[in-house]
Design an enzyme around this catalytic site. Structure first.
Site, PDB file in Angstrom:
ATOM      1  N   CYS A 229      14.051  70.025  -0.331  1.00 32.80           N
ATOM      2  CA  CYS A 229      13.771  70.303  -1.814  1.00 32.80           C
ATOM      3  C   CYS A 229      14.506  70.887  -2.533  1.00 32.80           C
ATOM      4  O   CYS A 229      14.232  71.167  -3.488  1.00 32.80           O
ATOM      5  CB  CYS A 229      12.130  70.795  -1.509  1.00 32.80           C
ATOM      6  SG  CYS A 229      11.091  69.886  -0.486  1.00 32.80           S
TER       7      CYS A 229
ATOM      8  N   HIS B  24       9.968  77.889  -7.601  1.00 33.72           N
ATOM      9  CA  HIS B  24       9.735  76.766  -6.728  1.00 33.72           C
ATOM     10  C   HIS B  24       8.210  76.528  -6.628  1.00 33.72           C
ATOM     11  O   HIS B  24       7.503  75.516  -6.515  1.00 33.72           O
ATOM     12  CB  HIS B  24      10.157  76.986  -5.387  1.00 33.72           C
ATOM     13  CG  HIS B  24      10.470  75.941  -4.289  1.00 33.72           C
ATOM     14  ND1 HIS B  24      11.140  74.756  -4.838  1.00 33.72           N
ATOM     15  CD2 HIS B  24       9.903  75.863  -3.323  1.00 33.72           C
ATOM     16  CE1 HIS B  24      10.734  73.905  -3.661  1.00 33.72           C
ATOM     17  NE2 HIS B  24      10.185  74.436  -2.889  1.00 33.72           N
TER      18      HIS B  24
ATOM     19  N   GLU C 168       8.217  83.705  -2.156  1.00 34.13           N
ATOM     20  CA  GLU C 168       9.104  83.805  -3.474  1.00 34.13           C
ATOM     21  C   GLU C 168       8.995  84.564  -4.290  1.00 34.13           C
ATOM     22  O   GLU C 168       9.648  85.238  -5.005  1.00 34.13           O
ATOM     23  CB  GLU C 168       8.870  82.262  -4.147  1.00 34.13           C
ATOM     24  CG  GLU C 168       9.688  82.023  -5.414  1.00 34.13           C
ATOM     25  CD  GLU C 168       9.644  80.822  -5.870  1.00 34.13           C
ATOM     26  OE1 GLU C 168      10.670  80.357  -6.767  1.00 34.13           O
ATOM     27  OE2 GLU C 168       8.690  80.176  -5.692  1.00 34.13           O
TER      28      GLU C 168
ATOM     29  N   LYS D  30       5.107  72.668 -10.846  1.00 30.15           N
ATOM     30  CA  LYS D  30       4.519  71.816 -10.046  1.00 30.15           C
ATOM     31  C   LYS D  30       2.827  71.782 -10.006  1.00 30.15           C
ATOM     32  O   LYS D  30       2.233  70.934  -9.367  1.00 30.15           O
ATOM     33  CB  LYS D  30       4.801  72.198  -8.535  1.00 30.15           C
ATOM     34  CG  LYS D  30       6.398  72.057  -8.146  1.00 30.15           C
ATOM     35  CD  LYS D  30       6.783  72.420  -6.759  1.00 30.15           C
ATOM     36  CE  LYS D  30       8.190  72.309  -6.799  1.00 30.15           C
ATOM     37  NZ  LYS D  30       9.145  73.104  -7.243  1.00 30.15           N
TER      38      LYS D  30
ATOM     39  N   HIS E 192       4.913  68.575  -6.324  1.00 30.67           N
ATOM     40  CA  HIS E 192       6.208  68.494  -5.711  1.00 30.67           C
ATOM     41  C   HIS E 192       6.947  67.340  -5.481  1.00 30.67           C
ATOM     42  O   HIS E 192       6.521  66.337  -4.658  1.00 30.67           O
ATOM     43  CB  HIS E 192       5.983  69.190  -4.669  1.00 30.67           C
ATOM     44  CG  HIS E 192       7.111  69.983  -3.843  1.00 30.67           C
ATOM     45  ND1 HIS E 192       8.480  69.719  -4.366  1.00 30.67           N
ATOM     46  CD2 HIS E 192       7.368  70.862  -2.568  1.00 30.67           C
ATOM     47  CE1 HIS E 192       9.257  70.250  -3.689  1.00 30.67           C
ATOM     48  NE2 HIS E 192       8.765  70.896  -2.641  1.00 30.67           N
TER      49      HIS E 192
ATOM     50  N   PHE F 121      13.115  72.709   3.238  1.00 34.43           N
ATOM     51  CA  PHE F 121      12.723  72.640   4.669  1.00 34.43           C
ATOM     52  C   PHE F 121      14.183  72.756   5.290  1.00 34.43           C
ATOM     53  O   PHE F 121      15.102  72.100   4.784  1.00 34.43           O
ATOM     54  CB  PHE F 121      12.226  71.314   5.302  1.00 34.43           C
ATOM     55  CG  PHE F 121      10.855  71.405   5.112  1.00 34.43           C
ATOM     56  CD1 PHE F 121      10.003  72.326   4.459  1.00 34.43           C
ATOM     57  CD2 PHE F 121      10.107  70.147   5.343  1.00 34.43           C
ATOM     58  CE1 PHE F 121       8.591  72.407   4.512  1.00 34.43           C
ATOM     59  CE2 PHE F 121       8.509  69.993   5.237  1.00 34.43           C
ATOM     60  CZ  PHE F 121       7.805  71.171   4.648  1.00 34.43           C
TER      61      PHE F 121
END
Length: 411
Positions: free
Chosen positions: A162, A301, A312, A333, A338, A397
């Protein structure tokens, strides 16, 4: 150091298939999340997604050529053509040896993979399409853009989950800074709202299982329970500033900082405390030659998962110190879902528009504060404010962290 500016942008997204429609819907807090229509999701624990609607690639791509492209490639080629049109660049008068392409995609042509695997099982190996491999491989989006434009410079595809879109744009900025190219076509695309990809993420228990589409993606909210998958593409045209000025280009924003790290911790979970993300932010801010207090807006994010949003938030506090409570933050998002490898690309577009128009978009679906997420997330309603510097985070990831910093162009 050679300066890098944005002169064109293109978007395919769940909230609009052109940059202006996309931005107006983001400003208004309009959600593109709805029940899955690409396949029958009735047996899946997750039943919602941010799907691209009313997409017709034939407006930009020859119909025959489009049939030999995965949906993800159709997205990225279309977005690239939009961005080039907005940039006004005349490729016939441009040294194409100094025009490059760097794209990002976390998964690539998974729809093609799933369909052709079914063909193999049901009809035998002789019926598998000869276009299967070039349709599936994730670098084919960058290659198709080069074929379309004649760009003969560096051509790569970044795969960092991502973080792919943000890494692609950051790497493209460095290519121009280094003097290797004068123009870069860069961004990301993803089209993974497919039965197999959905099953994998569902069984990982990473996606929201809420069936109320108004609450499914609620970043930083105490009731968040997982991300909502989106699809689409974002492309920006980067140019060396003097190259853009010489042709009279409209300069939208300047790209001034980039940072990238890895947590080296876990295949899916961010490192507790968010140290890797904090280091990426610090690196990008230092690369921009500024201090944290200069950042006006952070596009987080913000995936709406328990760990990401908490860590975050901690990363922002570490990177920004006393300034963390003063900076405007939002997770768009909440509206788009996402977009995986495309997320950082469309969020770079959002940061550029926030700078150009002086507007910070909201985090929608925010209703229940979480004591672990206690910063200014611009809840539910955007705000007009001067934005000189904007920062965008992408975390993937494998522990990938990427941050980019944009600035209002001042000549």
């Amino acid at each position: 150091m050679r300066r890098v500016v944005i002169t064109g942008m293109g978007v395919i997204s769940p909230v609009g298939n052109d940059t202006e429609t996309f931005w107006q819907n983001i400003k208004a807090g309009k959600s593109g999340i709805d029940y899955v229509t690409h396949f029958d999701a009735s047996e899946y624990p997750t039943k919602v997604a941010g799907e691209v609607k009313d997409f017709d690639p034939s407006q930009y791509i020859d119909r025959k050529e489009a049939r030999h492209m995965d949906r993800y490639t159709q997205f990225i080629v279309t977005a690239a053509k939009m961005a080039l049109n907005e940039s006004g660049i005349d490729l016939e008068k441009t040294d194409l040896d100094r025009v490059g392409v760097i794209t990002g995609s976390g998964i690539g042509g998974i729809e093609t993979l799933e369909k052709q695997h079914s063909v193999l099982l049901e009809r035998g190996p002789g019926k598998v399409s000869p276009f299967f491999v070039p349709m599936m491989i994730s670098n084919i989006g960058a290659a198709q853009i080069a074929i379309m434009t004649g760009a003969r410079g560096i051509n790569e595809n970044v795969v960092s989950a991502c973080a792919s879109g943000t890494n692609a744009i950051g790497d493209a900025m460095r290519v121009i800074r280094s003097g290797m190219c004068d123009v870069m076509i860069t961004g990301g695309a993803e089209a993974a709202v497919t039965p197999l990809a959905f099953a994998g993420f569902c069984n990982m228990k990473a996606m929201s299982t809420k069936e109320d589409i108004s609450k499914a993606s609620c970043p930083f909210d105490a009731e968040r329970d997982g991300f909502v998958m989106g699809e689409g593409a974002g492309i920006v045209i980067l140019e060396e500033a003097e190259h853009a000025k010489a042709r009279g280009a409209n300069i939208i924003a300047e790209v001034v900082g980039y940072g990238a790290t890895d947590d080296a911790y876990h295949i899916t979970s961010p490192v507790p405390g968010g140290d890797g993300g904090a280091k990426a932010m610090k690196m990008a801010i230092e690369d921009a030659g500024i201090t944290p207090d200069k950042i006006d807006y952070i596009n987080a994010h913000g995936t709406s998962t328990q760990y990401n949003d908490k860590f975050e938030t901690q990363a922002i506090k570490t990177a920004f110190g006393d300034c963390a409570n003063k900076v405007a933050i939002s997770s768009t998002k909440s509206m788009t879902g996402h977009l995986l490898g495309a997320a950082g690309a469309i969020e770079t577009v959002i940061c550029a528009k926030a700078i150009a128009e002086g507007f910070v978009p909201p985090t929608i679906n925010y209703s229940t504060p979480d004591p672990d997420c206690d910063l200014d997330y611009t809840p539910n309603k955007g705000r007009s404010m001067d934005v000189t510097y904007a920062l965008s985070n992408s975390l993937g990831f494998g522990g990938h962290n990427a941050t980019i910093v944009l600035k209002k162009y001042e000549g």
